[in-house]
Structures are given as structure tokens and as C-alpha cells.
Write an enzyme that holds these catalytic residues in place. Sequence first.
Site, PDB file in Angstrom:
ATOM      1  N   HIS A  37     -14.388  34.209 -29.875  1.00  0.00           N
ATOM      2  CA  HIS A  37     -15.233  34.713 -28.745  1.00  0.00           C
ATOM      3  C   HIS A  37     -15.933  33.101 -28.259  1.00  0.00           C
ATOM      4  CE1 HIS A  37     -14.895  38.860 -29.185  1.00  0.00           C
ATOM      5  NE2 HIS A  37     -15.027  38.590 -30.404  1.00  0.00           N
ATOM      6  N   SER A 159      -9.703   9.190 -12.900  1.00  0.00           N
ATOM      7  CA  SER A 159     -10.296  10.148 -11.752  1.00  0.00           C
ATOM      8  C   SER A 159     -10.088   9.258 -10.478  1.00  0.00           C
ATOM      9  CB  SER A 159     -11.735  10.468 -11.989  1.00  0.00           C
ATOM     10  OG  SER A 159     -12.246  10.985 -10.749  1.00  0.00           O
ATOM     11  N   LYS A 165     -13.980   9.262 -16.672  1.00  0.00           N
ATOM     12  CA  LYS A 165     -13.226  10.136 -16.836  1.00  0.00           C
ATOM     13  C   LYS A 165     -11.762   9.910 -17.711  1.00  0.00           C
ATOM     14  CE  LYS A 165     -13.850  13.810 -16.038  1.00  0.00           C
ATOM     15  NZ  LYS A 165     -13.643  14.757 -14.798  1.00  0.00           N
ATOM     16  N   GLU A 172      -2.928  20.084 -19.288  1.00  0.00           N
ATOM     17  CA  GLU A 172      -3.090  20.909 -18.285  1.00  0.00           C
ATOM     18  C   GLU A 172      -1.828  21.224 -17.504  1.00  0.00           C
ATOM     19  OE1 GLU A 172      -7.817  19.881 -17.177  1.00  0.00           O
ATOM     20  OE2 GLU A 172      -5.931  19.088 -15.978  1.00  0.00           O
TER      21      GLU A 172
END
Length: 376
Positions: A37, A159, A165, A172
Site C-alpha cells: 500500500h 526541465s 530537475k 515514464e
Amino acid sequence: HHLERYPGLVILTTNLIDTMAHVAKDHRDAIMPGYTHHQPGMIGSWGHLLFSFTLPLERDVKRFINWFGLFNYNPLGGAAGYGTRLPLDRKLTARLMGFDGVHRSSVDPVHNRWEPESELGYAVSIMMNHLSNLAQTLILLSTSEFGMLSLNDAYCTGSSIMPQKRNPDPLEAIKGKSAYAQGMLVALLALGRSLFAGYNRESQWSKYPLMDVVEECKPSLPIMKEIIASLTFNREAALESCKRGFVAATDVVEWMVRKHSLPFRKAKMVVEKAVAYSEQQGNEIVTSGTLKRALADMDISLAFKDRDLALCQQPERVLQARKIKGGPSPATLMHEIELLQKTMRGHVLWLKRNRDHIEKARKEVESVIDSLCSRC
């Protein structure tokens, strides 16, 4: 096209599994929390977690291999679906094309031409789901909130505005390709419904989504292989996470069951109370005082040494003690990795036989062509 091109999926998946197995072996004692979880649950290791992702991929290899066993039969000579009176040698064409034999029905491969494409599309889609789940796990563990993994800069992007970043764009992208693969699978399956017996023109459209999904998804395998090989696991941060959040609470329960013969149900209730009392005191492990208080609340007489309670929550000892088959004990994990590597060697042998079979067929075709040309 299938015979020559799609074994590449087996090769690339096998290479990925091999890399993951080696990294898992090197990190079999790299302690980290095991999650349920999205929350720390029990003590495990990075090697044990990474190994768990190799087994679904090994099933993917089996699916790709099984695809050949199901469909590698010669449809040539079936003509439009009802055979021909011409004296064609279907066994010869099967041998020249690298098939395992002749299809036993002239109608079936024409009417169900969508089925091999859908079966392969399904195998690719399942594989991409496995890669997507692995990608999401790597993304989360590499965030500053978890801080357990560092991705190599080669597999991060910057970024457009934020200079600090390091975005996990390749991971992804793999997740995005997984969604694409599922969409193409639905298209393939939809093309196979409501077909009257014999040839139907709409079955032609199964080729486009199949070739697209294979070509779109294949690069995910070598990219994931390089990401796994180049990432860094932060042992110190991961170990420190195991000293918070009562990650060893289950081990306290099992210690009470094993060493003090307390029924599991009662032991769990005692530790639940002890966890609550420890939280009130600002602790993140079960302390002797809170455990004694919980035992007293339940009117249970149980004598124990403070040192034993502390040892049963020590991450290193917990990991070593989980020797059950399939568990995270380094010795147990090592054994399972060796079994996997043995299995993978069998798949590599299948690949070699498949390649030799196709190469033999190609040479025979060339020989037949040369023989025919010499007669001209």
C-alpha cells in the site's frame, strides 16, 4: 517476417533478465523496507525486490517461445482457404520457409489470421505491463522522499525552466508505451470478432497494429537494461528507513510465536497495542516497556530479555532469518537466482536452435534459387 524479426523480443528480454539477475545478486544483502500500500511493511532487500521483477519477464520469454509452438506452421498451399488441385509440395515450402510443419487445415489460417497477431500483441502488452510496473517502482524509489536509488544522468532529462530537475523521462516513456500496447491489443482482438468462415478483408488491418506495437515497444527492453545496470542503490538511506515506522513489528510477532509459544492471533494483538504505546512515546520500534504494558493489558504472562527484543528487530538479523523458500534471506535469494540463470540458459539454447533452423531454411532457399537460375 515473424520468424526472422520477433525472436529479437526473446533476445532482448533475456539480456534484460540477465542484467537484473546480476544486479540482484550483488545486492542480496542490501537491506530496504518491503512495501505494501505504498507504505513500509517488512524488512527485505533491494536484491530480493529486483529479483521479483525477473520472474514475470521470464514468463514473458516463455510466452514468446510458446507463440512459435502455437503458430509456426505453413499456411502456403491453402490458397483462398479451400486448397488447390495444383501439385504443390507443402512440406517442401514449409521447410524452405522455416516452419515446423504444415498447417492441417486450409481454412483455419485464413479465417483466423488475426489470432497469431493478437497472441503476440498480448504477449508484448503483458511484457510492457511488467516493464511499466518496474519503471514506476524505480521512479518512486529514486525520488527524494524515498532516496534509495539514483538514476544515471544518461537516463534523466532536465526541465524547461527548473535547473535542479533530473526527470526520469525514459521510465515514464516506458509507462506510456505500455498504454499504447494495450490499445493496439484491443484493436487486434476487435478485428478478430464477427468473421464469417473463410477470408474476410478486414483481417488485413491486423498487420499494422502488430508491426507498430512491436517496433514501438522493443526499444524499452535495452533501455531498461541500461537503466538497471547504471543505477546506484543507497544502502545507508535504505537501511535507515528500516529503523523507522515499526518495519520489524511483524518480526516481533513471529518472535513471540516461535520463542514463547504465543498463538499468532494473540501475539499480533499484543504488538498492535505495543506499537500504539510506542508511537505515543515518540518511538518507531517496539520497546520493552511498551511490550510489557501491552502484555499486561491482555493479562498475558510472558518473560523476555530486553536484548532479545532488540535483536529480533535488528534489520540485518531479520534479513538473514527469512530463509523460507522464495524469501529475502541472502542465501535463499542466491539459490533462486542460480535456478533462474539455469532456466535462462535453456531459453538461450532455444534461441540458438531457432536461429539455426531459420538459417538452414535460408540456405536451402538460396540453393533452390541457384539451381533454378542455372537452368535458365
